[in-house]
Scaffold this motif. Structure first.
Motif, PDB file in Angstrom:
ATOM      1  N   ALA A   1       0.833  -1.202   0.000  1.00 42.17           N
ATOM      2  CA  ALA A   1       0.000   0.000   0.000  1.00 42.17           C
ATOM      3  C   ALA A   1       0.870   1.254   0.000  1.00 42.17           C
ATOM      4  N   GLY A   2       1.932   1.250   0.804  1.00 45.25           N
ATOM      5  CA  GLY A   2       2.811   2.412   0.867  1.00 45.25           C
ATOM      6  C   GLY A   2       3.525   2.684  -0.447  1.00 45.25           C
ATOM      7  N   MET A   3       4.021   1.633  -1.090  1.00 45.97           N
ATOM      8  CA  MET A   3       4.705   1.807  -2.366  1.00 45.97           C
ATOM      9  C   MET A   3       3.746   2.316  -3.450  1.00 45.97           C
ATOM     10  N   ALA A   4       2.504   1.822  -3.440  1.00 45.04           N
ATOM     11  CA  ALA A   4       1.518   2.295  -4.414  1.00 45.04           C
ATOM     12  C   ALA A   4       1.211   3.775  -4.204  1.00 45.04           C
ATOM     13  N   MET A   5       1.084   4.198  -2.950  1.00 43.88           N
ATOM     14  CA  MET A   5       0.845   5.607  -2.656  1.00 43.88           C
ATOM     15  C   MET A   5       2.018   6.464  -3.110  1.00 43.88           C
ATOM     16  N   LEU A   6       3.230   5.973  -2.881  1.00 46.32           N
ATOM     17  CA  LEU A   6       4.416   6.717  -3.305  1.00 46.32           C
ATOM     18  C   LEU A   6       4.426   6.901  -4.816  1.00 46.32           C
ATOM     19  N   ALA A   7       4.121   5.851  -5.562  1.00 41.75           N
ATOM     20  CA  ALA A   7       4.125   5.925  -7.021  1.00 41.75           C
ATOM     21  C   ALA A   7       3.087   6.915  -7.532  1.00 41.75           C
ATOM     22  N   LEU A   8       1.870   6.858  -6.996  1.00 44.60           N
ATOM     23  CA  LEU A   8       0.823   7.776  -7.428  1.00 44.60           C
ATOM     24  C   LEU A   8       1.173   9.215  -7.073  1.00 44.60           C
ATOM     25  N   GLY A   9       1.766   9.414  -5.907  1.00 42.45           N
ATOM     26  CA  GLY A   9       2.151  10.765  -5.506  1.00 42.45           C
ATOM     27  C   GLY A   9       3.217  11.368  -6.396  1.00 42.45           C
ATOM     28  N   VAL A  10       4.176  10.544  -6.811  1.00 44.51           N
ATOM     29  CA  VAL A  10       5.228  11.034  -7.706  1.00 44.51           C
ATOM     30  C   VAL A  10       4.636  11.465  -9.044  1.00 44.51           C
ATOM     31  N   ILE A  11       3.677  10.702  -9.549  1.00 49.31           N
ATOM     32  CA  ILE A  11       3.015  11.086 -10.811  1.00 49.31           C
ATOM     33  C   ILE A  11       2.346  12.441 -10.663  1.00 49.31           C
ATOM     34  N   ALA A  12       1.644  12.647  -9.539  1.00 53.82           N
ATOM     35  CA  ALA A  12       0.915  13.905  -9.338  1.00 53.82           C
ATOM     36  C   ALA A  12       1.863  15.095  -9.230  1.00 53.82           C
ATOM     37  N   ILE A  13       2.966  14.929  -8.480  1.00 50.48           N
ATOM     38  CA  ILE A  13       3.882  16.065  -8.322  1.00 50.48           C
ATOM     39  C   ILE A  13       4.630  16.344  -9.619  1.00 50.48           C
ATOM     40  N   ALA A  14       4.912  15.297 -10.411  1.00 52.12           N
ATOM     41  CA  ALA A  14       5.590  15.501 -11.697  1.00 52.12           C
ATOM     42  C   ALA A  14       4.703  16.259 -12.677  1.00 52.12           C
ATOM     43  N   ALA A  15       3.392  16.124 -12.537  1.00 53.83           N
ATOM     44  CA  ALA A  15       2.472  16.825 -13.437  1.00 53.83           C
ATOM     45  C   ALA A  15       2.567  18.332 -13.301  1.00 53.83           C
ATOM     46  N   LEU A  16       3.126  18.820 -12.194  1.00 54.02           N
ATOM     47  CA  LEU A  16       3.259  20.268 -12.014  1.00 54.02           C
ATOM     48  C   LEU A  16       4.267  20.887 -12.976  1.00 54.02           C
ATOM     49  N   ILE A  17       5.021  20.061 -13.679  1.00 50.66           N
ATOM     50  CA  ILE A  17       5.945  20.589 -14.684  1.00 50.66           C
ATOM     51  C   ILE A  17       5.171  21.379 -15.737  1.00 50.66           C
ATOM     52  N   TRP A  18       3.954  20.923 -16.055  1.00 51.14           N
ATOM     53  CA  TRP A  18       3.148  21.638 -17.039  1.00 51.14           C
ATOM     54  C   TRP A  18       2.366  22.751 -16.346  1.00 51.14           C
ATOM     55  N   PRO A  19       2.466  23.960 -16.826  1.00 51.76           N
ATOM     56  CA  PRO A  19       1.918  25.125 -16.105  1.00 51.76           C
ATOM     57  C   PRO A  19       0.414  25.097 -15.906  1.00 51.76           C
ATOM     58  N   HIS A  20      -0.344  24.351 -16.714  1.00 49.49           N
ATOM     59  CA  HIS A  20      -1.792  24.342 -16.583  1.00 49.49           C
ATOM     60  C   HIS A  20      -2.280  23.323 -15.547  1.00 49.49           C
ATOM     61  N   THR A  21      -1.368  22.526 -15.006  1.00 53.20           N
ATOM     62  CA  THR A  21      -1.760  21.563 -13.973  1.00 53.20           C
ATOM     63  C   THR A  21      -2.077  22.303 -12.672  1.00 53.20           C
ATOM     64  N   PRO A  22      -3.232  22.062 -12.065  1.00 53.71           N
ATOM     65  CA  PRO A  22      -3.564  22.739 -10.795  1.00 53.71           C
ATOM     66  C   PRO A  22      -2.532  22.412  -9.711  1.00 53.71           C
ATOM     67  N   LEU A  23      -2.118  23.429  -9.004  1.00 54.70           N
ATOM     68  CA  LEU A  23      -1.142  23.235  -7.940  1.00 54.70           C
ATOM     69  C   LEU A  23      -1.668  22.277  -6.871  1.00 54.70           C
TER      70      LEU A  23
ATOM     71  N   LEU B   1       7.581   1.482  -8.127  1.00 51.17           N
ATOM     72  CA  LEU B   1       7.015   0.271  -8.736  1.00 51.17           C
ATOM     73  C   LEU B   1       7.850  -0.959  -8.383  1.00 51.17           C
ATOM     74  N   LEU B   2       9.161  -0.804  -8.388  1.00 48.79           N
ATOM     75  CA  LEU B   2      10.027  -1.922  -8.013  1.00 48.79           C
ATOM     76  C   LEU B   2       9.758  -2.360  -6.581  1.00 48.79           C
ATOM     77  N   GLY B   3       9.595  -1.405  -5.678  1.00 45.14           N
ATOM     78  CA  GLY B   3       9.290  -1.736  -4.294  1.00 45.14           C
ATOM     79  C   GLY B   3       7.957  -2.439  -4.153  1.00 45.14           C
ATOM     80  N   LEU B   4       6.981  -2.039  -4.959  1.00 46.23           N
ATOM     81  CA  LEU B   4       5.670  -2.689  -4.936  1.00 46.23           C
ATOM     82  C   LEU B   4       5.786  -4.164  -5.308  1.00 46.23           C
ATOM     83  N   VAL B   5       6.624  -4.458  -6.282  1.00 43.53           N
ATOM     84  CA  VAL B   5       6.800  -5.842  -6.732  1.00 43.53           C
ATOM     85  C   VAL B   5       7.543  -6.676  -5.686  1.00 43.53           C
ATOM     86  N   LEU B   6       8.520  -6.064  -5.016  1.00 44.99           N
ATOM     87  CA  LEU B   6       9.392  -6.817  -4.109  1.00 44.99           C
ATOM     88  C   LEU B   6       8.863  -6.905  -2.679  1.00 44.99           C
ATOM     89  N   ALA B   7       7.740  -6.253  -2.381  1.00 40.56           N
ATOM     90  CA  ALA B   7       7.287  -6.151  -0.992  1.00 40.56           C
ATOM     91  C   ALA B   7       7.026  -7.503  -0.347  1.00 40.56           C
TER      92      ALA B   7
END
Length: 532
Positions: A412-434, A518-524
Motif C-alpha cells: 500500500a505504501g509503495m503504491a501511494m508513493l508511485a501515485l504521488g510522484v506522478i501527481a507532483i511531476a504533473a506540475l511541470i506543465w503550467p496548466h496543472t492545478p497546484l 514500482l520496483l518496491g511494490l513488486v518486491l514487498a
C-alpha cells in the motif's frame, strides 16, 4: 533509512555495573546465547565469510527459526511491560531526548531542502545542486559503518555524542561557506555526523525498550517530524527571505546542544551488547571502514562524472558504478542488492523507498520556485504537507492491530508513493492545478509513513541483540546508498538535459523515482520468512 531480529527479553537502561550483570543474566536465562555459543557462532561466521551462499542460507534459516519464537517473545515482553509507556519514569528522559534529537534532524532536513534553491543561485552552483544532497548521504555511509561496530563493542553513547558534534560542525562550515564546493564540504562533514546519530539511536531502541514499546518508539520518531514539518519549511523560507540563507545552517547547532543534554545522561552505564569475542576484530572493523570509504568515493565520483560530457563522463561513470556495486555488496547483507527473501529484502526495500521519495523531494522546491514562481516560504509549505502525511501514516501504522501481514502495508505504501510522484511531476506543465501536486505529495508522505515503521519493526525482529548495531547500520546504509545513487543518476540526467529542456530534465528525475516505487511494490512480498 531495518533488518534486525529480536531475541532479547525486556531490558531497561542499566544504572550501573550491577544492573548490567543482572540484565545479562536475565538475557542468558531467557535463551540468549552464552559466551560459548558466541564463540561457536563466530567460527560459523568466519566460514560463511568465505562462502556467500552459505552465509545467505544461514541468515534465512536463522530468520525462519526466529519466526517460530516471535509470538512467545512478544507475549512475554507485553506481559512484563503492560504498565509502561514511553514516558514512564525509567524511560522518560531518554524518550524526550531521543524525540528531541529526531525533531532537530527533521527540522534541518526540511529547512535545508527549502533553502537550497536560493543557496544554489547565490553561490552560482545550480549544476552541483544534487551533490549538495548526495554528498551528505555519501558521507553518512562512513558514519553508519563506524557507528554500528562502535555501538556493539562500546555501547551507543559514544557514537551518539560524536555524531552530534560532527553534525553541528558540518552545519557551521556550510553556513560560513564562500562557494558551493565549500558548502558541499560542510554538508559532507554533517553527513558523517548524521550517520553516527541515526545508527546509534536505533541501537538505543533495541537495547533499552521492551518489545511492546518498540513500534511506539518508531512511531514517536515519525511523529517527531510533525512539528518541524509544520513550522520548519515556513520558518526556513522566512529566514531565507528576511535574514539570509546562511542562518538556516547556523541556527541549528545551538539546538543540538540542548538535544544532547537531554539524551546523553540517560545512556550512562549502557555498555557493550555482546562479549568482546562476539564482536568483530579491529582488523575486520578497519576493513569495513575501507569499504565504506570506497563506497563514499564511488558515489562522489558518480556525481562528478555526471557533470562531465563525452568520453570524460564515461571515464568517470563506468569505474564509479563498478566500484559502487562491489563496495556496497561488502557492506550490505548478502543478497540485499537482489532483495533476497528476509533480512536482505528489508534492507533493500528501505533503500528503494528512500531513493524514490527523497529524489523527488530534492527537486520539488526547485520546481516550484523556478518553474511555478513560488517563494521559498510557499515552496516549503508543500514539503510541510508531505511530512505531515508521513507522520499521519506512521500514526495509523502504530495503531493498526494487523500485525500478521507486513507486506500489505508495504505494498500500500509503495503504491501511494508511485501515485504521488506522478501527481507532483504533473506540475511541470503550467496548466496543472497546484492542488493536484500538493495532494499527490501528501499521498506519498502517507505511503512512507506506512513503509518506514513496518521495516523498522521487521529489522528488530530479524536480528539477535549482539548484531543490532551492525544490522541497524546496514539498514541505514541501504537508505544512504540507494538514495545517493538515485540522486547521482537523477542529478546527472538533470544537469545534462537542463540546457535542452527544463521539462525533460525534471521528468527524468521523477521517472526514476516512479520506477523505484514500482520496483518496491513488486518486491514487498519478499520480506516474509516462512518457518521451516
Amino acid at each position: 533509512m531495518e533488518t534486525t531480529r529480536l531475541m532479547m527479553a525486556d531490558r531497561p537502561t542499566p544504572a550501573g555495573d550491577a544492573d548490567m550483570r543482572a540484565s545479562e543474566s536475565s538475557r542468558v536465562g531467557a535463551g540468549a546465547p552464552s559466551s560459548h555459543d558466541f564463540a561457536q557462532e563466530l567460527c560459523a561466521q568466519e566460514s560463511a565469510a568465505t562462502n556467500p551462499s552459505l552465509q545467505e542460507n544461514r541468515s534465512i534459516k536463522h530468520s525462519a527459526e526466529n519466526a517460530n519464537d516471535r509470538e512467545l517473545s512478544n507475549t512475554e515482553a507485553n506481559t512484563a511491560d503492560t504498565a509502561d509507556s514511553l514516558f514512564a519514569p525509567r524511560y522518560r528522559g531518554l524518550s524526550l531526548g531521543a524525540v528531541a534529537l529526531v525533531a532537530l534532524v527533521a527540522f534541518e532536513a526540511l529547512a535545508v531542502t527549502t533553502a537550497m534553491p536560493t543557496v544554489a543561485r547565490a553561490l552560482d552552483g545550480l549544476p552541483l545542486y544534487a551533490l549538495a544532497f548526495g554528498g551528505t548521504l555519501a558521507a553518512s555511509v562512513v558514519g553508519m559503518v563506524a557507528a554500528g561496530r562502535w555501538a556493539d563493542a562500546r555501547g551507543p553513547a559514544a557514537p551518539l555524542r560524536h555524531g552530534i558534534a560532527w553534525f553541528a560542525l558540518g552545519l557551521i562550515l556550510a553556513g560560513l561557506a564562500p562557494s558551493m564546493l565549500a558548502l558541499i564540504a560542510g554538508r559532507v562533514v554533517q553527513g558523517f555526523g548524521g550517520g553516527l546519530i541515526s545508527v546509534a539511536l536505533y541501537v538505543v531502541v533495541g537495547r533499552v525498550y521492551p518489545v511492546a514499546l518498540r513500534v511506539k518508539v518508531f512511531v514517536a520518531f515519525a511523529a517527531a517530524w510533525a512539528v518541524p514539518a509544520v513550522v520548519g519549511p515556513a520558518i526556513s523560507g522566512a529566514i531565507v527571505e528576511h535574514l539570509g540563507w546562511r542562518w538556516v545552517f547556523l541556527s541549528v547547532p545551538v539546538v543540538a546542544l540542548v538535544a544532547a543534554w537531554l539524551v546523553l545522561p540517560s545512556l550512562r552505564g549502557l555498555g557493550p551488547s555482546a562479549p568482546r569475542e562476539a564482536t568483530h576484530s579491529a582488523g575486520q572493523q578497519r576493513t569495513r571502514l575501507l569499504w565504506a570509504l570506497l563506497t563514499t568515493a564511488s558515489l562522489l565520483a558518480l556525481h562528478y562524472g555526471g557533470q562531465q560530457r563525452g568520453w570524460p563522463a564515461l571515464a568517470w561513470l563506468a569505474p564509479a558504478i563498478a566500484l559502487l556495486g562491489w563496495a556496497a555488496s561488502r557492506l550490505l547483507p548478502v543478497g540485499a542488492l537482489r532483495a533476497a527473501r528476509g533480512l536482505p529484502a528489508v534492507v533493500s526495500l528501505r533503500g528503494i523507498a528512500a531513493g524514490g521519495f527523497f529524489l523527488s523531494e530534492a527537486y520539488i522546491p526547485l520546481l516550484l520556485s523556478q518553474e511555478r514562481g513560488l517563494s521559498p516560504t510557499w515552496a516549503g509549505l508543500v514539503l510541510t504537507l508531505g511530512a505531515i502525511g508521513w507522520s499521519t501514516g506512521s500514526w495509523y501504522r502504530g495503531r493498526s492491530s494487523d500485525t500478521g501481514a507486513p507486506q500489505r502495508f508495504l505494498q500500500a505504501g509503495m503504491a501511494m508513493l508511485a501515485l504521488g510522484v506522478i501527481a507532483i511531476a504533473a506540475l511541470i506543465w503550467p496548466h496543472t492545478p497546484l492542488a493536484l501536486g500538493v495532494a499527490g505529495w501528501v499521498l506519498s508522505g502517507l505511503g512512507m509513513g506506512l513503509i518506514y515503521p513496518t521495516l523498522s519493526v521487521l529489522m528488530l525482529e530479524l536480528s539477535p541483540p549482539e548484531q543490532q548495531g551492525v544490522n541497524s547500520s546496514a539498514l541505514h546504509l541501504g537508505d544512504a546508498i540507494y538514495t545517493a545513487t538515485a540522486l547521482a543518476v537523477g542529478g546527472s540526467l538533470f544537469a545534462a538535459l537542463l540546457g535542452r529542456s527544463h521539462t525533460l530534465a525534471y521528468l527524468c528525475g521523477f521517472a526514476i523515482a516512479f520506477a523505484l516505487a514500482l520496483l518496491g511494490l513488486v518486491l514487498a512480498t519478499r520480506v516474509r520468512v516462512d518457518a521451516a
